[in-house]
Motif scaffolding. Structure first.
Motif, mmCIF file in Angstrom:
data_model
loop_
_atom_site.group_PDB
_atom_site.id
_atom_site.type_symbol
_atom_site.label_atom_id
_atom_site.label_comp_id
_atom_site.label_asym_id
_atom_site.label_seq_id
_atom_site.Cartn_x
_atom_site.Cartn_y
_atom_site.Cartn_z
ATOM 1 N N ILE A 1 -24.931 28.792 -3.672
ATOM 2 C CA ILE A 1 -25.652 28.772 -4.950
ATOM 3 C C ILE A 1 -25.845 30.193 -5.472
ATOM 4 O O ILE A 1 -25.653 30.469 -6.663
ATOM 5 C CB ILE A 1 -27.014 28.065 -4.789
ATOM 6 N N ARG A 2 -26.208 31.102 -4.586
ATOM 7 C CA ARG A 2 -26.411 32.493 -4.999
ATOM 8 C C ARG A 2 -25.112 33.110 -5.518
ATOM 9 O O ARG A 2 -25.108 33.841 -6.514
ATOM 10 C CB ARG A 2 -26.927 33.314 -3.818
ATOM 11 N N GLU A 3 -24.019 32.814 -4.849
ATOM 12 C CA GLU A 3 -22.739 33.415 -5.214
ATOM 13 C C GLU A 3 -22.192 32.842 -6.520
ATOM 14 O O GLU A 3 -21.733 33.586 -7.396
ATOM 15 C CB GLU A 3 -21.723 33.187 -4.092
ATOM 16 N N THR A 4 -22.220 31.519 -6.660
ATOM 17 C CA THR A 4 -21.603 30.888 -7.833
ATOM 18 C C THR A 4 -22.491 30.956 -9.066
ATOM 19 O O THR A 4 -21.998 30.861 -10.187
ATOM 20 C CB THR A 4 -21.271 29.416 -7.543
ATOM 21 N N ARG A 5 -23.800 31.070 -8.857
ATOM 22 C CA ARG A 5 -24.757 31.206 -9.958
ATOM 23 C C ARG A 5 -24.613 30.068 -10.975
ATOM 24 O O ARG A 5 -24.522 30.297 -12.193
ATOM 25 C CB ARG A 5 -24.588 32.561 -10.658
ATOM 26 N N VAL A 6 -24.580 28.831 -10.477
ATOM 27 C CA VAL A 6 -24.597 27.705 -11.413
ATOM 28 C C VAL A 6 -25.804 27.881 -12.329
ATOM 29 O O VAL A 6 -26.840 28.419 -11.922
ATOM 30 C CB VAL A 6 -24.672 26.351 -10.668
ATOM 31 N N ASP A 7 -25.685 27.433 -13.569
ATOM 32 C CA ASP A 7 -26.777 27.648 -14.522
ATOM 33 C C ASP A 7 -28.068 26.991 -14.047
ATOM 34 O O ASP A 7 -29.143 27.584 -14.116
ATOM 35 C CB ASP A 7 -26.381 27.097 -15.897
ATOM 36 N N TYR A 8 -27.940 25.756 -13.573
ATOM 37 C CA TYR A 8 -29.094 25.008 -13.075
ATOM 38 C C TYR A 8 -28.696 24.299 -11.788
ATOM 39 O O TYR A 8 -27.519 24.014 -11.559
ATOM 40 C CB TYR A 8 -29.566 23.965 -14.104
ATOM 41 N N TYR A 9 -29.684 24.001 -10.973
ATOM 42 C CA TYR A 9 -29.409 23.267 -9.745
ATOM 43 C C TYR A 9 -30.648 22.477 -9.346
ATOM 44 O O TYR A 9 -31.752 22.674 -9.866
ATOM 45 C CB TYR A 9 -29.010 24.222 -8.609
ATOM 46 N N ARG A 10 -30.453 21.577 -8.425
ATOM 47 C CA ARG A 10 -31.571 20.889 -7.777
ATOM 48 C C ARG A 10 -31.107 20.450 -6.399
ATOM 49 O O ARG A 10 -29.965 20.004 -6.235
ATOM 50 C CB ARG A 10 -32.040 19.673 -8.577
ATOM 51 N N ALA A 11 -31.974 20.587 -5.422
ATOM 52 C CA ALA A 11 -31.687 20.124 -4.063
ATOM 53 C C ALA A 11 -32.709 19.053 -3.704
ATOM 54 O O ALA A 11 -33.907 19.225 -3.946
ATOM 55 C CB ALA A 11 -31.769 21.284 -3.077
ATOM 56 N N GLN A 12 -32.234 17.964 -3.150
ATOM 57 C CA GLN A 12 -33.120 16.888 -2.731
ATOM 58 C C GLN A 12 -32.790 16.456 -1.315
ATOM 59 O O GLN A 12 -31.645 16.571 -0.863
ATOM 60 C CB GLN A 12 -32.996 15.690 -3.680
ATOM 61 N N SER A 13 -33.799 15.949 -0.653
ATOM 62 C CA SER A 13 -33.601 15.478 0.710
ATOM 63 C C SER A 13 -32.678 14.269 0.720
ATOM 64 O O SER A 13 -32.726 13.422 -0.185
ATOM 65 C CB SER A 13 -34.955 15.106 1.327
ATOM 66 N N TRP A 14 -31.839 14.209 1.735
ATOM 67 C CA TRP A 14 -31.006 13.021 1.919
ATOM 68 C C TRP A 14 -31.895 11.787 1.979
ATOM 69 O O TRP A 14 -32.938 11.790 2.634
ATOM 70 C CB TRP A 14 -30.195 13.147 3.213
ATOM 71 N N TYR A 15 -31.493 10.736 1.266
ATOM 72 C CA TYR A 15 -32.218 9.470 1.255
ATOM 73 C C TYR A 15 -31.446 8.491 2.125
ATOM 74 O O TYR A 15 -30.293 8.162 1.833
ATOM 75 C CB TYR A 15 -32.347 8.948 -0.174
ATOM 76 N N CYS A 16 -32.057 8.055 3.202
ATOM 77 C CA CYS A 16 -31.391 7.191 4.180
ATOM 78 C C CYS A 16 -31.390 5.753 3.652
ATOM 79 O O CYS A 16 -32.383 5.034 3.764
ATOM 80 C CB CYS A 16 -32.115 7.276 5.522
ATOM 81 N N GLU A 17 -30.270 5.354 3.064
ATOM 82 C CA GLU A 17 -30.195 4.071 2.369
ATOM 83 C C GLU A 17 -29.280 3.101 3.100
ATOM 84 O O GLU A 17 -28.140 3.435 3.447
ATOM 85 C CB GLU A 17 -29.685 4.285 0.943
ATOM 86 N N SER A 18 -29.767 1.900 3.307
ATOM 87 C CA SER A 18 -28.938 0.877 3.944
ATOM 88 C C SER A 18 -27.806 0.486 3.000
ATOM 89 O O SER A 18 -27.942 0.552 1.781
ATOM 90 C CB SER A 18 -29.780 -0.356 4.289
ATOM 91 N N GLY A 19 -26.695 0.089 3.577
ATOM 92 C CA GLY A 19 -25.553 -0.322 2.770
ATOM 93 C C GLY A 19 -24.585 0.793 2.450
ATOM 94 O O GLY A 19 -23.502 0.547 1.914
ATOM 95 N N THR A 20 -24.957 2.036 2.765
ATOM 96 C CA THR A 20 -24.050 3.157 2.527
ATOM 97 C C THR A 20 -23.141 3.338 3.740
ATOM 98 O O THR A 20 -23.491 2.940 4.857
ATOM 99 C CB THR A 20 -24.837 4.455 2.281
ATOM 100 N N PRO A 21 -21.966 3.956 3.561
ATOM 101 C CA PRO A 21 -21.063 4.153 4.705
ATOM 102 C C PRO A 21 -21.706 4.903 5.869
ATOM 103 O O PRO A 21 -21.462 4.568 7.034
ATOM 104 C CB PRO A 21 -19.903 4.948 4.088
ATOM 105 N N ILE A 22 -22.541 5.908 5.580
ATOM 106 C CA ILE A 22 -23.146 6.680 6.666
ATOM 107 C C ILE A 22 -24.118 5.820 7.471
ATOM 108 O O ILE A 22 -24.332 6.056 8.668
ATOM 109 C CB ILE A 22 -23.865 7.941 6.114
ATOM 110 N N ASP A 23 -24.682 4.797 6.836
ATOM 111 C CA ASP A 23 -25.627 3.928 7.537
ATOM 112 C C ASP A 23 -24.937 3.156 8.656
ATOM 113 O O ASP A 23 -25.586 2.730 9.614
ATOM 114 C CB ASP A 23 -26.267 2.957 6.539
ATOM 115 N N ARG A 24 -23.628 3.007 8.537
ATOM 116 C CA ARG A 24 -22.872 2.301 9.576
ATOM 117 C C ARG A 24 -22.515 3.221 10.741
ATOM 118 O O ARG A 24 -21.866 2.797 11.698
ATOM 119 C CB ARG A 24 -21.604 1.697 8.965
ATOM 120 N N GLN A 25 -22.945 4.491 10.644
ATOM 121 C CA GLN A 25 -22.670 5.452 11.719
ATOM 122 C C GLN A 25 -23.968 5.940 12.366
ATOM 123 O O GLN A 25 -24.065 7.081 12.817
ATOM 124 C CB GLN A 25 -21.885 6.637 11.157
#
Length: 565
Positions: free
Chosen positions: A421-445
């Motif tokens: 983020i510091r290097e690319t200097r996108v105009d705006y950004y937001r970071a959010q915590s991963w939301y552990c949602e059932s039905g997603t591919p990662i939930d099967r792992q």
């Protein structure tokens, strides 16, 4: 002499209700019950500032600054800046879809601001009310709408559909699903992910006095028995059902409109279940998109178009042809969209700029190659880096979205994201915590990554949700090269709306510089006395920024009421 009574306007077959954003104080109070140290509340803290005991979201803050900057003018509630004022795409689309099938329909765009108009509709005994749930993740907004409808008309049938219902149907067994939806208090629930054809069949059935059991994709109660009819996949043509915007009143629609040219997503990111819900990627023909854009131009006042396709520039040859079509037609729209850096080249970026692109939403998610691999992201760090550079060279605004805490995340991978983020200097950004949602591919792992918990509260082999939130707070307080963009009723899509109301991109940026400073006082837990002093200084600067703004007035706030009478 016999008095002639005025003819009563015919009742509607269906009124579609677009969006209802629950009052922030109610939502904030609900999350605060889980504790101010809870992950959900800490996430919400990035969306408001507390000034003199008043918790203000960023739209609230923006409106307050405008009021204070021009005390000699009246700034009424109807003319306040509010992102939901953009026509709700689901509501407009469904209204036209039903109308094409011979049903008399209208829509409510913003429930909170159009209650009087809805009450007027309800006084005429429409057959049905349809509630969309495109942006809802909890039942609360639906419950509030249903309560209002019941208070004004006890016999109208209430239909609820959209992603919230489809998610409940997919995630729960029948009895749990019944409990989840009956909590809303409606009559009929559309469980098909698309659902527009099912909705039209339900309304027609109610109008004709038919048997609901013959309609697929719905759930309802019948004399105490919960009925779920068989599932039947809908395949509604985007080409046959594009929106002809010229059929709607330009004074109501306003200068900023959103639309789509595709359904579903071409990728399969492991944190997302959208492709599972929406099915195979379906594309509208370019001639169809052209007809829809022509209808926007015919309105005469549209200046900004938001394409909500998850993968607007996929496939790349089609995207280039879309840009060429917009250039050829000289629409003169500013346009905004999601954008995939992995699917672009210099020619595409040149065409974007020439066709009017002013800003893009980049779902970057992480600055770590390993986490991108875990997420099954198609792009590489180098692709993102080059894409952001080329977008900046063409004066196209960038917003980067990031996820922190995805399985495999460590302090080192978060440091890579910060460096990116510091290097690319996108105009705006937001970071959010991963939301552990059932039905997603990662939930099967879950076993592979040691995943436990769900929603905002989770842990896995390398991190837990509490640690992830601490890292996000640290990122926000450390990064100065890019500006944070809050989420609640603000987000990236608020920018084209503000353009339509007369606030330019640079003016918005000046405002957000001090908005970020105010937010840092909250996240950094600055002592109250020092915080109050700095708040006064920053608010003064913001008033100076806003004093010279030339706001375009509300697009005829009385138009809807007049059309209803």
């Amino acid at each position: 002499m016999t008095a002639v009574m005025p003819a009563q306007r015919p009742s509607h077959d269906c009124i579609v209700i677009g969006y209802y954003e629950s009052p922030f104080d109610k939502y904030e109070g609900l999350l605060r019950k889980y504790g101010e140290a809870s992950e959900a509340y800490r996430d919400l803290r990035f969306s408001f500032v507390d000034i003199d005991g008043r918790k203000m979201t960023f739209p609230d803050l923006l409106n307050e600054v405008i009021r204070q900057s021009r005390p000699d003018r009246i700034f009424e509630r109807e003319t306040e800046l509010k992102s939901g004022e953009i026509p709700n795409l689901a509501a407009v689309y469904l209204t036209q879809f039903l109308a094409k099938r011979g049903l008399h329909c209208d829509y409510i765009n913003l429930f909170e601001y159009e209650k009087d108009r809805l009450a007027e509709f309800l006084s005429r005994d429409p057959i049905a009310i349809a509630i969309t749930t495109t942006l809802y993740v909890v039942n609360m907004p639906v419950i509030e709408i249903v309560k209002f409808v019941r208070e004004h008309n006890k016999k109208v049938r209430i239909i609820v559909g959209g992603p919230l219902i489809a998610n409940h149907a997919r995630n729960f067994e029948t009895e749990t699903f019944r409990t989840a939806v009956e909590d809303m208090g409606a009559d009929i629930y559309v469980i098909e992910g698309a659902g527009e054809l099912t909705l039209s069949q339900v309304v027609q059935c109610l109008k004709d006095g038919g048997d609901l059991a013959e309609i697929p994709n719905i759930a309802y109660s019948d004399n105490g028995k919960f009925v779920v009819t068989p599932r039947l996949l809908e395949q509604n043509s985007l080409d046959e059902n594009y929106i002809d915007w010229s059929r709607f009143d330009a004074a109501i629609l306003g200068p900023t409109i959103q639309t789509r040219t595709a359904r579903s997503c071409a990728f399969n990111c492991s944190f997302c279940n959208y492709p599972t819900r929406a099915g195979k990627l379906t594309l509208a023909d370019i001639q169809t998109v052209e007809r829809e854009l022509d209808s926007m131009r015919d309105l005469g006042g549209v200046s900004n178009v938001v394409f909500i396709d998850d993968t607007f520039n996929v496939p790349l040859p089609r995207f280039k042809d879309l840009c060429r079509m917009m250039i050829r037609n000289k629409y003169n729209f500013n346009w905004f969209s999601y954008f995939r850096c992995s699917n672009s080249d210099e020619e595409a970026l040149d065409l974007m700029a020439e066709s009017g692109c002013r800003g893009v939403f980049l779902g970057i998610e992480s600055g770590s190659p390993q986490i991108l691999t875990n997420m099954n992201k198609a792009a590489t760090i180098d692709k993102y880096r080059d894409g952001i550079r080329m977008l900046r060279e063409r004066n196209i605004m960038t917003f980067g979205s990031f996820i922190v805490g995805f399985p495999g995340e460590t302090e080192q991978t978060i440091a890579e994201t910060e460096s990116f983020i510091r290097e690319t200097r996108v105009d705006y950004y937001r970071a959010q915590s991963w939301y552990c949602e059932s039905g997603t591919p990662i939930d099967r792992q879950r076993e592979k990554y040691g995943i436990k918990g769900e929603g905002f509260g989770w842990s896995h082999s390398t991190m837990n949700s509490t640690e992830a939130m601490a890292h996000i707070e640290k990122l926000f307080l450390s990064i100065k090269e890019s500006l944070w963009l809050p989420q609640w009723s603000y987000d990236f899509w608020f920018v084209p709306y503000l353009l339509g109301r007369g606030i330019g991109l640079e003016q918005f940026r000046e405002f957000m510089v001090f908005g970020n400073k105010l937010l840092a006082l909250e996240i950094g837990n600055v002592p109250q006395r020092q915080k109050a002093l700095l708040q006064r200084q920053y608010m003064k600067k913001m008033r100076e920024v806003a004093r010279d703004w030339t706001l375009i007035g509300d697009h005829n706030p009385q138009a809807r009421a007049e059309l209803s009478n």
